[in-house]
Design a protein around this motif. Structure first.
Motif, PDB file in Angstrom:
ATOM      1  N   GLU A  49       0.831  -1.207   0.000  1.00  0.00           N
ATOM      2  CA  GLU A  49       0.000   0.000   0.000  1.00  0.00           C
ATOM      3  C   GLU A  49       0.869   1.263   0.000  1.00  0.00           C
ATOM      4  N   ASN A  50       2.157   1.106   0.399  1.00  0.00           N
ATOM      5  CA  ASN A  50       3.060   2.261   0.490  1.00  0.00           C
ATOM      6  C   ASN A  50       4.170   2.143  -0.550  1.00  0.00           C
ATOM      7  N   THR A  51       3.775   1.974  -1.798  1.00  0.00           N
ATOM      8  CA  THR A  51       4.757   1.728  -2.854  1.00  0.00           C
ATOM      9  C   THR A  51       5.792   2.841  -2.947  1.00  0.00           C
ATOM     10  N   ARG A  52       5.355   4.082  -2.824  1.00  0.00           N
ATOM     11  CA  ARG A  52       6.252   5.222  -3.025  1.00  0.00           C
ATOM     12  C   ARG A  52       7.290   5.328  -1.907  1.00  0.00           C
ATOM     13  N   GLU A  53       6.839   5.190  -0.653  1.00  0.00           N
ATOM     14  CA  GLU A  53       7.741   5.395   0.483  1.00  0.00           C
ATOM     15  C   GLU A  53       8.248   4.084   1.071  1.00  0.00           C
ATOM     16  N   GLY A  54       7.626   2.968   0.713  1.00  0.00           N
ATOM     17  CA  GLY A  54       7.982   1.699   1.330  1.00  0.00           C
ATOM     18  C   GLY A  54       9.443   1.339   1.175  1.00  0.00           C
ATOM     19  N   TYR A  55       9.995   1.557  -0.024  1.00  0.00           N
ATOM     20  CA  TYR A  55      11.391   1.200  -0.269  1.00  0.00           C
ATOM     21  C   TYR A  55      12.328   2.035   0.599  1.00  0.00           C
ATOM     22  N   GLU A  56      12.068   3.353   0.669  1.00  0.00           N
ATOM     23  CA  GLU A  56      12.919   4.222   1.475  1.00  0.00           C
ATOM     24  C   GLU A  56      12.864   3.835   2.952  1.00  0.00           C
ATOM     25  N   ARG A  57      11.663   3.511   3.429  1.00  0.00           N
ATOM     26  CA  ARG A  57      11.534   3.106   4.830  1.00  0.00           C
ATOM     27  C   ARG A  57      12.263   1.799   5.077  1.00  0.00           C
ATOM     28  N   ALA A  58      12.148   0.872   4.122  1.00  0.00           N
ATOM     29  CA  ALA A  58      12.830  -0.410   4.280  1.00  0.00           C
ATOM     30  C   ALA A  58      14.338  -0.209   4.395  1.00  0.00           C
ATOM     31  N   VAL A  59      14.907   0.620   3.519  1.00  0.00           N
ATOM     32  CA  VAL A  59      16.344   0.884   3.559  1.00  0.00           C
ATOM     33  C   VAL A  59      16.738   1.484   4.911  1.00  0.00           C
ATOM     34  N   ASN A  60      15.927   2.419   5.398  1.00  0.00           N
ATOM     35  CA  ASN A  60      16.211   3.059   6.677  1.00  0.00           C
ATOM     36  C   ASN A  60      16.190   2.040   7.818  1.00  0.00           C
ATOM     37  N   TYR A  61      15.153   1.203   7.866  1.00  0.00           N
ATOM     38  CA  TYR A  61      15.039   0.236   8.965  1.00  0.00           C
ATOM     39  C   TYR A  61      16.078  -0.878   8.854  1.00  0.00           C
ATOM     40  N   TYR A  62      16.447  -1.258   7.623  1.00  0.00           N
ATOM     41  CA  TYR A  62      17.526  -2.245   7.487  1.00  0.00           C
ATOM     42  C   TYR A  62      18.829  -1.693   8.058  1.00  0.00           C
ATOM     43  N   SER A  63      19.074  -0.412   7.846  1.00  0.00           N
ATOM     44  CA  SER A  63      20.286   0.214   8.394  1.00  0.00           C
ATOM     45  C   SER A  63      20.265   0.180   9.916  1.00  0.00           C
ATOM     46  N   ILE A  64      19.102   0.448  10.491  1.00  0.00           N
ATOM     47  CA  ILE A  64      18.977   0.413  11.947  1.00  0.00           C
ATOM     48  C   ILE A  64      19.211  -1.007  12.462  1.00  0.00           C
ATOM     49  N   LEU A  65      18.586  -1.997  11.803  1.00  0.00           N
ATOM     50  CA  LEU A  65      18.781  -3.386  12.231  1.00  0.00           C
ATOM     51  C   LEU A  65      20.244  -3.791  12.123  1.00  0.00           C
ATOM     52  N   SER A  66      20.899  -3.348  11.055  1.00  0.00           N
ATOM     53  CA  SER A  66      22.316  -3.674  10.881  1.00  0.00           C
ATOM     54  C   SER A  66      23.150  -3.085  12.011  1.00  0.00           C
ATOM     55  N   ASP A  67      22.844  -1.855  12.395  1.00  0.00           N
ATOM     56  CA  ASP A  67      23.574  -1.218  13.485  1.00  0.00           C
ATOM     57  C   ASP A  67      23.317  -1.935  14.811  1.00  0.00           C
ATOM     58  N   LEU A  68      22.067  -2.325  15.040  1.00  0.00           N
ATOM     59  CA  LEU A  68      21.750  -3.058  16.263  1.00  0.00           C
ATOM     60  C   LEU A  68      22.459  -4.404  16.287  1.00  0.00           C
ATOM     61  N   ARG A  69      22.459  -5.097  15.167  1.00  0.00           N
ATOM     62  CA  ARG A  69      23.119  -6.410  15.119  1.00  0.00           C
ATOM     63  C   ARG A  69      24.612  -6.285  15.377  1.00  0.00           C
ATOM     64  N   ARG A  70      25.214  -5.212  14.832  1.00  0.00           N
ATOM     65  CA  ARG A  70      26.639  -4.959  15.110  1.00  0.00           C
ATOM     66  C   ARG A  70      26.891  -4.906  16.602  1.00  0.00           C
ATOM     67  N   ALA A  71      26.019  -4.157  17.318  1.00  0.00           N
ATOM     68  CA  ALA A  71      26.192  -4.023  18.772  1.00  0.00           C
ATOM     69  C   ALA A  71      25.996  -5.342  19.487  1.00  0.00           C
ATOM     70  N   VAL A  72      25.050  -6.132  19.034  1.00  0.00           N
ATOM     71  CA  VAL A  72      24.791  -7.439  19.659  1.00  0.00           C
ATOM     72  C   VAL A  72      26.002  -8.344  19.471  1.00  0.00           C
ATOM     73  N   LEU A  73      26.563  -8.377  18.264  1.00  0.00           N
ATOM     74  CA  LEU A  73      27.716  -9.238  17.990  1.00  0.00           C
ATOM     75  C   LEU A  73      28.943  -8.762  18.764  1.00  0.00           C
ATOM     76  N   GLU A  74      29.098  -7.453  18.891  1.00  0.00           N
ATOM     77  CA  GLU A  74      30.225  -6.923  19.669  1.00  0.00           C
ATOM     78  C   GLU A  74      30.081  -7.285  21.144  1.00  0.00           C
ATOM     79  N   GLU A  75      28.868  -7.311  21.630  1.00  0.00           N
ATOM     80  CA  GLU A  75      28.623  -7.656  23.028  1.00  0.00           C
ATOM     81  C   GLU A  75      28.969  -9.128  23.280  1.00  0.00           C
ATOM     82  N   ARG A  76      28.907  -9.931  22.253  1.00  0.00           N
ATOM     83  CA  ARG A  76      29.159 -11.364  22.386  1.00  0.00           C
ATOM     84  C   ARG A  76      30.640 -11.660  22.556  1.00  0.00           C
ATOM     85  N   VAL A  77      31.486 -10.755  22.104  1.00  0.00           N
ATOM     86  CA  VAL A  77      32.932 -10.981  22.107  1.00  0.00           C
ATOM     87  C   VAL A  77      33.465 -11.003  23.531  1.00  0.00           C
TER      88      VAL A  77
END
Length: 351
Positions: free
Chosen positions: A323-351
Motif C-alpha cells: 500500500e506504500n509503494t512510493r515510500e515503502g522502499y525508502e523506509r525499508a532501507v532506513n530500517y535495514y540500516s537500523i537493524l544492521s547497526d543493532l546487530r553490530r552491537a549485539v555481535l560486539e557484546e558477544r565478544v
C-alpha cells in the motif's frame, strides 16, 4: 551502544501524545457515559502506548477509571505489538505476552484472560501456549479464508474459544462513519442497531482502531453521541453488550474446520509479510533475536533487548507494504540500516 533516542524521535512522540492524549481523554469520558447506560467494552492497548501513558498521568488515570468500572475488559497481547507469533521459536512470543500481562497488572490492576494478537493475527501455533498461560478466550480477524462461507456470529471451538471480528460492520464504524459520500451516512445508532438486529446468531464482535474514533471526533462527526447512546439503542431491540470473556462463558462453541488450518491478519497477510522487503525484515528480526538470546548474561543485554523490542512493532512492517509503494522502499532501507547497526552491537557484546 544503541540507545532509544538514536533510532526513535521520542521528543516528537511525546509532543504527539500531548495532543492526542486530550482527544483520548474526551473519548474515554464518552465511554464512561456509555458504560453507565449499559455499555461493555474490551480495550486492546499496546505496550509502547501504555509506556507513553506514564508521561501523561491524567490519561493513565482515565484508563484506570475504565478498568474500575468493571464493564471494561483489557485484553492481553504482544507487548511490542510484534508478529513474534510467526517466528520459528515461540519463546520470544511467550516472553512478550508475559511482560505485557505484568504491565497491565502494574498499571491498571487487571489480569487479562482474553488474548488479542497483533492486528488480530491468527495462527494455531500459539493456542496451546496461551491456554497454558491462563487465557480463556481469543479474538481474531473474521476473514474469508477463515470463515469459509460462515458468518462470524458464534463462539467458535478451538484450542481457545474464539471470537471473530465482523469486518463489514466494524469498518462501517472505523472507516466509513465520517464519509458523507457513503450510502450509509449518517450512521445513527438506530440504523446500526437495526442492521445488527437483522443478523441471526449468538454474538457479534466489533473491533475498531481507537485512533479512527479520534479522527471521526476531529471531523466533527456524531461519534460522541453514537458512543453515548448506542447501548440503550441496542437494549431497545433486545440486544445486550457484553465483554469477550462473558461471551465465551455464556454461549456454547461451535466447530469451524478452517480454524487451525489457516492464518489471517487484519487487512490480510499480504499487507503484513507480502513482499520481499517485509519478509527480509522479519528474517532479520528472527536472526537478531536468536543472537540476543546468547548474550543474556552480558551487561548491556537489557538495553539491547528494549531497542530490539521496539523495532519489532508491526507498524514498521506495514509501512513497507504494497500500500506504500512510493515510500515503502525508502523506509525499508532506513530500517535495514537500523537493524544492521543493532546487530553490530549485539555481535560486539558477544565478544
Amino acid at each position: 551502544m544503541p540507545e532509544m533516542d538514536r533510532y526513535f524521535d521520542r521528543n516528537h512522540i511525546f509532543s504527539r501524545l500531548l495532543k492526542t492524549g486530550r482527544e483520548l481523554l474526551r473519548l474515554n469520558d464518552f465511554f464512561l457515559e456509555s458504560i453507565e447506560r449499559g455499555g461493555s467494552y474490551a480495550f486492546d492497548l499496546s505496550g509502547p502506548f501504555l509506556e507513553q501513558c506514564r508521561w501523561d498521568p491524567e490519561l493513565l488515570e482515565s484508563i484506570r477509571e475504565l478498568a474500575e468500572s468493571k464493564k471494561v475488559e483489557f485484553t492481553g497481547g504482544c507487548c511490542y505489538h510484534s508478529l513474534s507469533a510467526l517466528y520459528p521459536d515461540l519463546s520470544g512470543f511467550r516472553e512478550e505476552v508475559m511482560v505485557y500481562s505484568e504491565m497491565l497488572r502494574e498499571l491498571l490492576g487487571v489480569n487479562p484472560v482474553t488474548f488479542v494478537n497483533t492486528e488480530l493475527l491468527y495462527t494455531e501455533r500459539v493456542d496451546s501456549i496461551l491456554a497454558d498461560m491462563g487465557f480463556r478466550c481469543l479474538i481474531a480477524e473474521g476473514s474469508r479464508n477463515i470463515m469459509d462461507g460462515c458468518d462470524p456470529v458464534r463462539v467458535f471451538e478451538n484450542g481457545l474459544p474464539t471470537l471473530l471480528r465482523h469486518i463489514n460492520l466494524s469498518e462501517d464504524l472505523e472507516l466509513r462513519f465520517s464519509e458523507k459520500s457513503w450510502e450509509g451516512y449518517p450512521l445513527i445508532p438506530d440504523k446500526f442497531a437495526d442492521w445488527i438486529a437483522g443478523i441471526e446468531g449468538d454474538i457479534l464482535t466489533l473491533y475498531l482502531n481507537y485512533t479512527s474514533l479520534c479522527l471521526h471526533h476531529r471531523n466533527k462527526s456524531m461519534i460522541a453521541d453514537f458512543i453515548r447512546t448506542f447501548p440503550e439503542t441496542l437494549k431497545s431491540r433486545g440486544i445486550e453488550m457484553i465483554t469477550p470473556s462473558e461471551a465465551v462463558n455464556r454461549f456454547s462453541p461451535v466447530k469451524l474446520p478452517t480454524l487451525g488450518t489457516e492464518q489471517t491478519i487484519r487487512y490480510g497477510m499480504h499487507n503484513a509479510i507480502g513482499n520481499h522487503a517485509q519478509q527480509l525484515y522479519l528474517r532479520e528480526l528472527v536472526r537478531i533475536g536468536e543472537e540476543l538470546a546468547e548474550i543474556k548474561e552480558k551487561p548491556n543485554y537489557q538495553k539491547l533487548k528494549q531497542v530490539f523490542g521496539y523495532l519489532q512493532q508491526s507498524e514498521i512492517l506495514f509501512s513497507m507494504g504494497p500500500e506504500n509503494t512510493r515510500e515503502g522502499y525508502e523506509r525499508a532501507v532506513n530500517y535495514y540500516s537500523i537493524l544492521s547497526d543493532l546487530r553490530r552491537a549485539v555481535l560486539e557484546e558477544r565478544v
